[in-house]
Design a protein around this motif. Structure first.
Motif, PDB file in Angstrom:
ATOM      1  N   GLU A   1     -13.998  -5.830  -6.227  1.00 34.41           N
ATOM      2  CA  GLU A   1     -12.880  -6.131  -7.127  1.00 34.41           C
ATOM      3  C   GLU A   1     -11.976  -4.919  -7.315  1.00 34.41           C
ATOM      4  O   GLU A   1     -10.755  -5.040  -7.325  1.00 34.41           O
ATOM      5  CB  GLU A   1     -13.402  -6.620  -8.484  1.00 34.41           C
TER       6      GLU A   1
ATOM      7  N   SER B   1      -9.733  -4.508  -4.455  1.00 34.48           N
ATOM      8  CA  SER B   1      -8.639  -5.484  -4.392  1.00 34.48           C
ATOM      9  C   SER B   1      -7.433  -5.022  -5.202  1.00 34.48           C
ATOM     10  O   SER B   1      -6.308  -5.412  -4.915  1.00 34.48           O
ATOM     11  CB  SER B   1      -9.107  -6.852  -4.869  1.00 34.48           C
TER      12      SER B   1
ATOM     13  N   SER C   1     -10.455 -10.274   2.299  1.00 33.43           N
ATOM     14  CA  SER C   1     -11.675 -10.264   1.484  1.00 33.43           C
ATOM     15  C   SER C   1     -12.856  -9.720   2.279  1.00 33.43           C
ATOM     16  O   SER C   1     -13.700  -8.991   1.740  1.00 33.43           O
ATOM     17  CB  SER C   1     -11.990 -11.664   0.958  1.00 33.43           C
TER      18      SER C   1
END
Length: 60
Positions: A6, A9, A31
């Motif tokens: 996360e 990202s 991803s």
């Protein structure tokens, strides 16, 4: 590892776009790239955040 995925990202691993980007196909695989980066970080010892948190708590 999910935490690192996360975090990665949010730092902008995705390309900037433009004429030489991979289009929708590239976007779909970001991803996987983030997960592999996170796995590599964990396997190399991680970010040592737990140690920093523990030291910070002990100082107080």
């Amino acid at each position: 590892m999910a935490f690192l995925t996360e975090i990665l990202s949010f730092i902008g691993l995705e390309g900037k776009g433009g004429g030489f980007d991979g289009g929708i196909g590239e976007a779909q695989f970001h991803s996987f790239l983030r997960e592999n980066y996170a796995k590599a970080i964990v396997e190399s010892g991680g970010l040592s955040l737990a140690e920093h948190f523990a030291e910070s708590i002990e100082e107080r």
